[in-house]
Every structure is written in C-alpha cells, then in structure tokens.
Design an enzyme around this catalytic site. Structure first.
Site, PDB file in Angstrom:
ATOM      1  CD  GLU A  76      -3.075   0.955   2.214  1.00 20.53           C
ATOM      2  OE1 GLU A  76      -4.148   0.330   2.173  1.00 20.53           O
ATOM      3  OE2 GLU A  76      -2.704   1.603   3.213  1.00 20.53           O
ATOM      4  CD  GLU A  90      -3.096   8.003  10.407  1.00 21.50           C
ATOM      5  OE1 GLU A  90      -3.679   7.341  11.293  1.00 21.50           O
ATOM      6  OE2 GLU A  90      -3.123   9.259  10.375  1.00 21.50           O
ATOM      7  CG  HIS A 167     -10.840   5.287  13.506  1.00 21.91           C
ATOM      8  ND1 HIS A 167     -11.400   4.960  12.292  1.00 21.91           N
ATOM      9  CD2 HIS A 167      -9.498   5.086  13.373  1.00 21.91           C
ATOM     10  CE1 HIS A 167     -10.446   4.559  11.467  1.00 21.91           C
ATOM     11  NE2 HIS A 167      -9.285   4.631  12.093  1.00 21.91           N
ATOM     12  NE  ARG A 169      -3.112   8.812  16.767  1.00 25.11           N
ATOM     13  CZ  ARG A 169      -2.841   8.617  18.053  1.00 25.11           C
ATOM     14  NH1 ARG A 169      -2.965   9.625  18.887  1.00 25.11           N
ATOM     15  NH2 ARG A 169      -2.452   7.448  18.499  1.00 25.11           N
ATOM     16  CG  HIS A 200     -11.637   3.057  17.284  1.00 23.49           C
ATOM     17  ND1 HIS A 200     -10.720   3.100  18.305  1.00 23.49           N
ATOM     18  CD2 HIS A 200     -10.970   2.538  16.219  1.00 23.49           C
ATOM     19  CE1 HIS A 200      -9.558   2.628  17.893  1.00 23.49           C
ATOM     20  NE2 HIS A 200      -9.683   2.280  16.629  1.00 23.49           N
TER      21      HIS A 200
END
Length: 345
Positions: A76, A90, A167, A169, A200
């Site tokens: 990915e 991320e 969910h 951040r 979550h």
C-alpha cells in the site's frame, strides 16, 4: 480489535509485542514498537520485512529493519495527500516508510506516480492493486451467514441503513461533535433511515460519541464489529459515511456510495472514479450530500455503479510473485489495471 481479525482469518502470531496501553501517546507507541521489533528481528533474521499501510508501527517496522540492514517491502505504498498533518500522523508515516523501503507495492498507477515524483526508482515499484480487496473477496466467498440482529431489523422493517465509522485522530473532539450533529439531523429528516455506528474503542472517540448519540431514535451504537460483520454490514447498507481509508476502497467494490468525513484523502482515485465524495465534518455539508443520495435515485445509481479502481483480488499474488522475483526466483508480475466493475453476490 486486532485479535478479532486474527481469529477470523485463523492467524496465530509467533510474536506479540503487547505494546498497547491506556491513552498512550504516539511517542510511547513508537518507542515500545522499536524495542519489541528489535528483539524479534535479532531472533528471526528474516530475508525481508514486509510492512503494510500507514500506521506508526508501519514506519517503525521499516525503521527497525533498516537498523538491521534487512530489506523492506511496503504494501500500500505511494498514497499521499501532501498535507503534513492530514491525516495525522499517517501522511508522514507513509513518506518516511517510502524513504526506507526497497520494494514498493503501489495499489494504483497514481500511487506509483507519486513515488516516481519523489525520486523512487521505477524498477522498485510494482502496481499490485490493494490487498484489502483480496480480503473482501475472500470473506464474500465464505459459506457462513451473518445473522446479526441489526441486519435482521433492517430487512424486516425495510429501513435504509447508513453505516458510519469515525476514529481518525484529526477528527477527534470538535469534528466528531459536528459529525454527531449531522447524524441526529439526518434521522430526523428521513424516517426510514437507521444509522448504525460501530464505535472505536479509543477513549478519545467514545468520550465524544457516546454521550451525544446513546439512546437516540434510529441510531444504533455498537461495540466494534469484526471484519466478517463489517463486510456484511457494508453489503446490506444503503450508504456509508466514514473517515476510514480501507472502507473508501471496500464499500465501492460492493456498489455502495461513500461520503468521506475528511477534508482531504490520500485515495483520490475514488474521487476521480465517482465512487466517493469528500464532505468533511461540517453538518450542513454532510446533511446536504447525504440527503441528495437518499432522495435522488439517479445520483445514487451514478455513484453505486462507478468502476472501483482499487483492486481485482490478486494483489497478494502479485506481491508474492514480486518478492520471489527479488529473491531470484520467477518473473516480475504484470501490473494491476482497473478494467471493469466487479460484481459480488
């Protein structure tokens, strides 16, 4: 939540780093993962370390392998928003992993092009499709049925289920409050809509969502459901609202329109194909776009029948073939090319 996935696919880990702690920081996750993986790599001495996705443990896996001079393969690879703090952390995890990786398994041609623009050698990049579509197809072939009571209610009362996940951040706190406001207004506006929201386990998520949406008419809050149930909830729903990355790929493969509860996405292929739309977290925007799909059959059909650009179920086969090629065995795999809409029963 990870244990659910491992159990579902009958995976038994040889090592469990056991790094989870209450309300832990990113720095704590990183430090614990480096320490744990360092010991594993010393013991196992692998020929390759394969990391997947964009989590902090993805980056840490690549970094620790680099410390041991072990080649890294990134599954990915190449997804980008080019916004440093969006998604956080991320986006930077992906950049850092790309710097460390020796083999890049990009799900799409656009992901490959991102890597090329950053100076990655084209001979180290393979377009494989995304392995999440492999998992989706695998689950849909299983003979077992999903008998969750929520799905039975949807069918018996002929409700249109809106499946919601949130969910990330960057959406915690005020943005999730706004998402909750939009959901309350949505069920008020459409008496045949049932909002289903698996919540979550993160306390930062639950502290916002539970007080606002508990015991609300036609809003069902669930404990996290496993991947098998998630697939069948997506299959049975009318519409998906999510800030998840994987669901932006999975739900369109099932013909379900996706409204992305974010201001930017590292998966622009779905935007171009028409399978997803960005709506952010402002209640008015969420309500307007969701209402259009609930009221306008032609617009709904346009999104639900768009070609999913993310995979054909053969990503894992291509990845294994590429690793064997790098080990001097076999030929390099042919790249994934989106062709036609896949149909799933």
């Amino acid at each position: 939540m990870l244990d659910q996935v491992l159990e579902l696919f009958l995976i038994r880990p040889d090592h469990d780093l056991n790094i989870i702690g209450p309300r832990q920081s990113l720095a704590q996750i990183t430090a614990r993962a480096v320490k744990g993986l360092d010991a594993v790599l010393l013991h196992e001495k692998p020929d390759f370390v394969v990391v997947q996705g964009d989590t902090s443990t993805t980056f840490v896996g690549a970094l620790t392998a680099f410390y041991h001079k072990i080649p890294v393969a990134h599954v990915e690879a190449g997804l980008r928003t080019r916004q440093k703090f969006y998604p956080f952390p991320e986006e930077i995890n992906r950049h850092l992993t790309s710097v460390l990786a020796d083999a890049h398994f990009a799900p799409t041609a656009e992901s490959r092009d991102n890597l090329l623009r950053e100076g990655v050698c084209g001979e180290k990049i393979w377009i494989t499709g995304n392995s999440v579509i492999d998992a989706l197809q695998d689950v849909l072939r299983w003979s077992k049925t999903c008998d969750h009571p929520v799905l039975a209610r949807v069918a018996s009362e002929r409700l249109r289920m809106v499946l919601v996940t949130s969910h990330r951040r960057e959406n915690q706190g005020a943005p999730q409050q706004r998402i909750c406001d939009a959901l309350l207004r949505l069920v008020d506006r459409f008496p045949d809509v049932l909002v289903v929201f698996p919540v979550h386990l993160s306390p930062a998520v639950r502290d916002t969502i539970l007080p606002r949406l508990q015991q609300r008419d036609r809003i069902i809050l669930l404990e996290p459901i496993d991947y098998f149930e998630t697939v069948h909830f997506m299959k049975s729903c009318y519409l998906v609202l999510t800030d998840s990355g994987g669901i932006q790929e999975e739900a369109p493969a099932l013909g379900k329109p996706v409204l992305v509860l974010r201001d930017a996405t590292e998966r622009p292929e779905g935007l171009a194909a028409g399978t997803v739309r960005l709506v952010g977290t402002e209640p008015e925007v969420i309500l307007e776009v969701a209402s259009e799909l609930l009221r306008n059959p032609k617009e709904y059909q346009r999104m639900s029948e768009a070609v999913n650009p993310y995979g054909d179920g053969q990503a894992c086969t291509r990845i294994i073939q590429a690793l064997e090629y790098l080990a001097g065995r076999g030929e390099s795999p042919q790249p994934f090319t989106p062709s036609q809409k896949c149909e799933y029963s």
